[in-house]
Motif scaffolding. Structure first.
Motif, PDB file in Angstrom:
ATOM      1  N   ASP A  15     -42.923  86.309 -12.144  1.00 47.64           N
ATOM      2  CA  ASP A  15     -44.019  85.607 -12.674  1.00 47.64           C
ATOM      3  C   ASP A  15     -43.918  84.081 -11.836  1.00 47.64           C
ATOM      4  N   PRO A  16     -44.960  83.958 -10.879  1.00 46.90           N
ATOM      5  CA  PRO A  16     -44.761  82.637 -10.148  1.00 46.90           C
ATOM      6  C   PRO A  16     -44.995  81.665 -10.704  1.00 46.90           C
ATOM      7  N   ALA A  17     -46.077  81.634 -11.704  1.00 47.15           N
ATOM      8  CA  ALA A  17     -46.335  80.482 -12.717  1.00 47.15           C
ATOM      9  C   ALA A  17     -44.953  80.142 -13.537  1.00 47.15           C
ATOM     10  N   ARG A  18     -44.038  80.939 -13.903  1.00 46.02           N
ATOM     11  CA  ARG A  18     -42.774  80.356 -14.436  1.00 46.02           C
ATOM     12  C   ARG A  18     -41.667  80.379 -13.436  1.00 46.02           C
ATOM     13  N   ASN A  19     -41.870  80.589 -12.305  1.00 54.94           N
ATOM     14  CA  ASN A  19     -40.835  80.727 -11.316  1.00 54.94           C
ATOM     15  C   ASN A  19     -39.595  81.645 -11.657  1.00 54.94           C
ATOM     16  N   MET A  20     -40.233  82.715 -12.187  1.00 57.68           N
ATOM     17  CA  MET A  20     -39.327  83.825 -12.552  1.00 57.68           C
ATOM     18  C   MET A  20     -39.468  84.974 -11.545  1.00 57.68           C
ATOM     19  N   ALA A  21     -38.310  85.200 -11.163  1.00 58.02           N
ATOM     20  CA  ALA A  21     -37.982  86.652 -10.426  1.00 58.02           C
ATOM     21  C   ALA A  21     -36.997  87.276 -10.800  1.00 58.02           C
ATOM     22  N   ARG A  22     -36.948  88.282 -11.782  1.00 61.01           N
ATOM     23  CA  ARG A  22     -35.946  88.938 -12.175  1.00 61.01           C
ATOM     24  C   ARG A  22     -35.734  90.369 -12.001  1.00 61.01           C
ATOM     25  N   PHE A  23     -34.693  91.211 -11.859  1.00 59.79           N
ATOM     26  CA  PHE A  23     -34.379  92.424 -11.935  1.00 59.79           C
ATOM     27  C   PHE A  23     -33.625  93.092 -12.886  1.00 59.79           C
ATOM     28  N   TYR A  24     -33.667  94.157 -13.318  1.00 60.33           N
ATOM     29  CA  TYR A  24     -32.974  95.033 -14.038  1.00 60.33           C
ATOM     30  C   TYR A  24     -32.686  96.304 -13.721  1.00 60.33           C
ATOM     31  N   VAL A  25     -31.457  96.739 -13.498  1.00 63.82           N
ATOM     32  CA  VAL A  25     -31.052  98.128 -13.290  1.00 63.82           C
ATOM     33  C   VAL A  25     -30.136  98.818 -14.269  1.00 63.82           C
ATOM     34  N   LEU A  26     -30.462 100.347 -14.451  1.00 65.46           N
ATOM     35  CA  LEU A  26     -29.680 101.061 -15.360  1.00 65.46           C
ATOM     36  C   LEU A  26     -29.489 102.116 -14.526  1.00 65.46           C
ATOM     37  N   SER A  27     -28.321 102.716 -14.542  1.00 66.77           N
ATOM     38  CA  SER A  27     -27.518 103.898 -13.914  1.00 66.77           C
ATOM     39  C   SER A  27     -26.516 104.486 -14.868  1.00 66.77           C
ATOM     40  N   PHE A  28     -26.466 105.736 -14.562  1.00 61.67           N
ATOM     41  CA  PHE A  28     -25.338 106.416 -15.154  1.00 61.67           C
ATOM     42  C   PHE A  28     -24.216 106.842 -14.002  1.00 61.67           C
ATOM     43  N   GLN A  29     -22.838 106.705 -14.855  1.00 63.34           N
ATOM     44  CA  GLN A  29     -21.756 107.395 -13.997  1.00 63.34           C
ATOM     45  C   GLN A  29     -20.901 108.133 -15.016  1.00 63.34           C
ATOM     46  N   PRO A  30     -20.137 109.185 -14.428  1.00 60.36           N
ATOM     47  CA  PRO A  30     -19.489 110.129 -15.234  1.00 60.36           C
ATOM     48  C   PRO A  30     -18.125 109.365 -15.131  1.00 60.36           C
ATOM     49  N   THR A  31     -17.580 109.566 -16.357  1.00 57.54           N
ATOM     50  CA  THR A  31     -16.062 109.192 -16.484  1.00 57.54           C
ATOM     51  C   THR A  31     -14.907 109.998 -16.243  1.00 57.54           C
ATOM     52  N   LEU A  32     -13.943 109.686 -16.176  1.00 59.76           N
ATOM     53  CA  LEU A  32     -12.842 110.762 -15.687  1.00 59.76           C
ATOM     54  C   LEU A  32     -12.384 111.701 -16.783  1.00 59.76           C
ATOM     55  N   PHE A  33     -12.924 111.367 -18.282  1.00 54.32           N
ATOM     56  CA  PHE A  33     -12.645 112.189 -19.546  1.00 54.32           C
ATOM     57  C   PHE A  33     -13.735 112.710 -19.842  1.00 54.32           C
ATOM     58  N   GLY A  34     -14.774 112.991 -19.067  1.00 51.54           N
ATOM     59  CA  GLY A  34     -15.891 114.002 -19.449  1.00 51.54           C
ATOM     60  C   GLY A  34     -17.025 113.062 -20.076  1.00 51.54           C
ATOM     61  N   GLY A  35     -16.769 111.660 -20.324  1.00 53.24           N
ATOM     62  CA  GLY A  35     -17.984 111.124 -20.800  1.00 53.24           C
ATOM     63  C   GLY A  35     -19.044 110.466 -19.741  1.00 53.24           C
TER      64      GLY A  35
END
Length: 85
Positions: A15-35
């Motif tokens: 939003d240039p009017a508010r000087n806003m430039a944001r990002f948001y990233v969601l990702s999955f990664q397996p754990t060592l214990f099956g979760g």
């Protein structure tokens, strides 16, 4: 509901009017214990931002958290890079 095997979700809010430039990233990664870990990364575009890792024992719980966070961000005006109007 997304499956943990899916790739990451990249969202951004500019939003240039508010000087806003944001990002948001969601990702999955397996754990060592099956979760599954849900990794969230957010901040101002051009920076490394902040990161948070939530670990879930079941894939379904991770998928529900993913969907909840995606809905929340889209309601706040975040869009995928190809969706800008």
């Amino acid at each position: 509901m997304p499956k943990p095997e899916t790739g990451s979700l990249h969202l951004r809010r500019i939003d240039p009017a508010r000087n806003m430039a944001r990002f948001y990233v969601l990702s999955f990664q397996p754990t060592l214990f099956g979760g599954t870990s849900l990794i969230r990364n957010w901040g101002r575009i051009g920076t490394n931002g902040q990161a948070m890792v939530e670990t879930f024992d079941e894939n379904a719980a991770a998928g529900e958290a993913y969907a909840r966070l995606e809905r929340r961000k889209r309601r706040r005006g975040y869009t995928s890079p190809g969706e800008e109007t």
